[in-house]
Design a protein around this motif. Structure first.
Motif, mmCIF file in Angstrom:
data_model
loop_
_atom_site.group_PDB
_atom_site.id
_atom_site.type_symbol
_atom_site.label_atom_id
_atom_site.label_comp_id
_atom_site.label_asym_id
_atom_site.label_seq_id
_atom_site.Cartn_x
_atom_site.Cartn_y
_atom_site.Cartn_z
ATOM 1 N N GLY A 230 48.974 53.112 49.527
ATOM 2 C CA GLY A 230 50.149 52.580 49.757
ATOM 3 C C GLY A 230 50.568 51.602 48.743
ATOM 4 N N GLY A 231 49.947 51.495 47.499
ATOM 5 C CA GLY A 231 50.320 50.705 46.507
ATOM 6 C C GLY A 231 51.663 51.288 45.546
ATOM 7 N N THR A 232 51.915 50.678 44.450
ATOM 8 C CA THR A 232 53.054 51.091 43.718
ATOM 9 C C THR A 232 52.733 52.411 43.125
ATOM 10 O OG1 THR A 232 53.481 48.593 43.185
ATOM 11 C CG2 THR A 232 54.409 50.371 41.860
ATOM 12 N N ALA A 233 53.758 53.322 43.129
ATOM 13 C CA ALA A 233 53.668 54.814 42.680
ATOM 14 C C ALA A 233 53.306 54.591 41.189
ATOM 15 C CB ALA A 233 55.165 55.568 42.722
ATOM 16 N N ASN A 234 52.157 55.360 40.817
ATOM 17 C CA ASN A 234 51.548 55.637 39.642
ATOM 18 C C ASN A 234 51.168 54.368 38.850
ATOM 19 O OD1 ASN A 234 52.410 58.354 39.386
ATOM 20 N ND2 ASN A 234 54.418 58.018 38.978
ATOM 21 N N VAL A 235 50.623 53.284 39.742
ATOM 22 C CA VAL A 235 50.090 52.011 39.177
ATOM 23 C C VAL A 235 48.759 51.788 39.849
ATOM 24 C CG1 VAL A 235 50.430 49.582 38.707
ATOM 25 C CG2 VAL A 235 52.264 51.301 38.610
ATOM 26 N N TRP A 236 48.007 51.450 39.048
ATOM 27 C CA TRP A 236 46.516 51.049 39.522
ATOM 28 C C TRP A 236 46.368 49.640 38.917
ATOM 29 C CZ3 TRP A 236 47.846 55.934 38.433
ATOM 30 C CH2 TRP A 236 47.538 56.866 39.087
ATOM 31 N N ARG A 237 45.673 48.881 39.882
ATOM 32 C CA ARG A 237 45.271 47.573 39.428
ATOM 33 C C ARG A 237 43.968 47.209 39.611
ATOM 34 N NH1 ARG A 237 50.642 46.865 41.695
ATOM 35 N NH2 ARG A 237 52.235 46.194 40.346
ATOM 36 N N VAL A 238 43.167 46.807 38.753
ATOM 37 C CA VAL A 238 41.825 46.176 38.999
ATOM 38 C C VAL A 238 41.671 44.919 38.604
ATOM 39 C CG1 VAL A 238 39.316 46.939 38.367
ATOM 40 C CG2 VAL A 238 41.029 48.842 38.408
ATOM 41 N N ALA A 239 41.055 43.914 39.291
ATOM 42 C CA ALA A 239 40.846 42.606 39.093
ATOM 43 C C ALA A 239 39.706 42.453 38.552
ATOM 44 C CB ALA A 239 40.916 41.936 40.556
ATOM 45 N N THR A 240 39.845 41.490 37.544
ATOM 46 C CA THR A 240 38.457 41.031 36.739
ATOM 47 C C THR A 240 37.320 40.449 37.816
ATOM 48 O OG1 THR A 240 37.488 39.917 34.783
ATOM 49 C CG2 THR A 240 39.015 38.830 36.322
ATOM 50 N N GLY A 241 36.171 40.889 37.607
ATOM 51 C CA GLY A 241 35.141 40.367 38.574
ATOM 52 C C GLY A 241 33.788 41.116 38.354
ATOM 53 N N ALA A 242 32.735 40.622 38.773
ATOM 54 C CA ALA A 242 31.533 41.164 38.425
ATOM 55 C C ALA A 242 31.267 42.326 39.625
ATOM 56 C CB ALA A 242 30.304 40.157 38.893
ATOM 57 N N LEU A 243 30.462 43.423 38.818
ATOM 58 C CA LEU A 243 30.250 44.376 39.709
ATOM 59 C C LEU A 243 28.781 44.285 40.390
ATOM 60 C CD1 LEU A 243 31.557 47.369 37.125
ATOM 61 C CD2 LEU A 243 32.547 46.692 39.618
ATOM 62 N N LEU A 244 28.551 45.178 41.245
ATOM 63 C CA LEU A 244 27.237 44.816 42.066
ATOM 64 C C LEU A 244 26.348 45.959 41.730
ATOM 65 C CD1 LEU A 244 28.563 44.512 45.743
ATOM 66 C CD2 LEU A 244 27.971 42.456 43.941
ATOM 67 N N GLY A 245 25.112 45.738 41.497
ATOM 68 C CA GLY A 245 24.230 46.910 41.320
ATOM 69 C C GLY A 245 23.788 47.575 42.653
ATOM 70 N N ARG A 246 24.348 48.955 42.768
ATOM 71 C CA ARG A 246 24.001 49.630 43.909
ATOM 72 C C ARG A 246 22.933 50.577 44.011
ATOM 73 N NH1 ARG A 246 28.578 53.518 45.497
ATOM 74 N NH2 ARG A 246 27.383 53.288 47.512
ATOM 75 N N ASP A 247 22.429 50.925 45.161
ATOM 76 C CA ASP A 247 21.378 51.859 45.325
ATOM 77 C C ASP A 247 22.186 53.089 45.926
ATOM 78 O OD1 ASP A 247 19.505 53.448 46.137
ATOM 79 O OD2 ASP A 247 18.138 51.745 46.756
ATOM 80 N N LEU A 248 22.573 54.211 45.022
ATOM 81 C CA LEU A 248 23.357 55.072 45.235
ATOM 82 C C LEU A 248 22.517 56.613 45.354
ATOM 83 C CD1 LEU A 248 26.958 55.760 44.371
ATOM 84 C CD2 LEU A 248 25.212 57.398 43.461
#
Length: 443
Positions: A230-248
């Protein structure tokens, strides 16, 4: 289309003795494994990648990250299968990366290298230098990176990492590869200003892979706005911030399930792929719909996905723009159908491991088929096929497509079947095990 590799000891594709009846355990997803490795390398804490795919592409990714200072320890899960412990560290430069011919490595890692402390040199196979990389290179320059590529917009190149990247807004034409978008999104949380990426091209292939990237970023703690949500067409936004270490835990590679499910369809048999997820962002999940339209019946249970063939293969007219990696096997099945098929939306396949459209047309026609290229796909008119050498052009998906044909066309010889090791290790053993029937089911 690149030249054929020299023909040495072609693999005789086995002919099915009858209707296939097998359970095939498909190895983990390459797309998930390599995204998980990048996100774990950029995280603020250690993480696990369980049941990763061990193939040429994923091992190249792991070795590249190690070259930049990331610790990846290979262990064994208590319940079986591999587990990779990823311990992030300060990304170092003075590194050399071999991308092979892996699109994820050549495109996902230059943004990571821009965050390293020093230069990172990227090289690869001859075909890798012919594959487009300009979208990532130009975008990184706009975002503040210094890259030496001698104006090629392709490999080889050197990224001069400065320890950080400004980030911000950037326009990218990703018409030739959705990986341009995924590459920048994956590193976006580490950019000083985050990322606002606008796709400016007319088309955007393989959208499910971008959805996969967004989903995995969010599960790693990133804040992402996506046009698919539902965001703006053809636009992706990523905020700066720390990523978590996952157990995937990595899902089975659903795209690599294509030749095995196709075996059930073309032989009128039955194949079960265990652990097929009920919800997934993998584009290979579209096989359920595609092969149902082509005459099969699918049943998804707690055991996995079972596809049963009817003994008849129906023609297909379909836009495969979101699932182009499935096109080689689908084209092989279409060559065995009882009517004409038209596969569209896949012009971008001309820029993959080889020009897949030209290669499929040439090789299917060399076996007696009638396949013509269109502006954005293939028109497949079934004809009686004969045996012969099927060249693979160093392309794993060409090799698996040839194996499908060999099930019902005696005498198909697959040149360089070892190229399947790119994403599907031990393919010949999996294939012959499937054909051995209940006694040969893989556990």
């Amino acid at each position: 289309m690149t030249e054929c590799t020299a023909q040495t000891d072609p693999w005789p594709a086995p002919t099915a003795p009858g209707a296939v009846d097998a359970v095939v355990h498909v190895p983990g997803s390459k797309s998930v494994t390599n995204r998980a490795l990048v996100l774990a390398a950029l995280a603020a804490e250690p993480g696990w990648v369980r049941r990763p795919l061990r193939s040429r592409d994923t091992l190249l990714m792991a070795e590249a990250l190690r070259a930049m200072g990331v610790q990846i320890d290979e262990t064994v899960n208590p319940g079986g299968g591999e587990a990779w412990r990823v311990i992030p560290a300060g990304l170092r430069g003075a590194a050399r990366v071999d991308v092979g011919n892996a699109g994820t490595v050549m495109r996902f890692l230059p943004p990571v290298a821009a965050l390293a402390d020093g230069p990172v040199r990227f090289e690869g196979d001859a075909r890798a230098a012919e594959r487009p990389l300009h979208g990532v290179i130009d975008a990184l320059r706009t975002l503040g990176a210094r890259i030496d590529d001698e104006g090629r917009g392709a490999l080889p190149l050197t990224v001069h990492g400065a320890g950080s990247l400004a980030g911000g807004a950037v326009d990218v034409d990703a018409s030739s590869s959705s990986q341009f978008v995924s590459a920048l999104l994956l590193s976006g949380p580490r950019f000083n200003k985050g990322l606002e990426l606008r796709h400016t091209g007319r088309t955007l292939p393989s959208l499910p892979h971008i959805r996969m990237t967004v989903d995995m970023l969010r599960k790693a703690g990133a804040r992402v706005d996506s046009p698919q949500d539902g965001g703006t067409a053809n636009v992706w936004r990523v905020a700066t911030g720390a990523l978590l270490g996952r157990d995937l835990t990595v899902e089975p590679d659903l795209s690599n399930a294509a030749p095995f499910l196709a075996a059930a369809l073309v032989t009128g048999g039955r194949v079960t792929v265990p652990d097929w997820p009920r919800r997934t962002t993998q584009p290979g999940d579209a096989l359920r719909e595609v092969f149902t339209r082509m005459g099969g019946t699918c049943e998804l249970t707690d055991r996995g996905l079972t596809l049963t063939g009817s003994g008849r293969v129906l023609p297909l007219t379909a836009d495969l723009s979101e699932v182009g990696e499935l096109a080689p096997v689908i084209a092989a099945v279409a060559a065995l159908a009882d009517g004409e098929s038209v596969l569209s939306g896949i012009a971008h396949l001309r820029l993959h491991e080889t020009d897949r459209l030209a290669a499929l047309a040439a090789e299917l026609n060399s076996l007696g088929g009638d396949v013509t290229e269109t502006g954005d796909g293939l028109r497949v008119r079934p004809r009686p096929l004969r045996g012969g050498v099927f060249h693979t052009y160093e392309d794993h998906r060409l090799a698996t497509a040839a194996a499908v044909l060999g099930l019902v066309v005696p005498g198909v010889l697959v040149e360089n079947v070892a190229t399947t090791g790119k994403t599907l290790p031990d393919f010949p053993d999996l294939w012959t095990g499937m054909l051995a029937g209940p006694a040969g089911k893989r556990g």
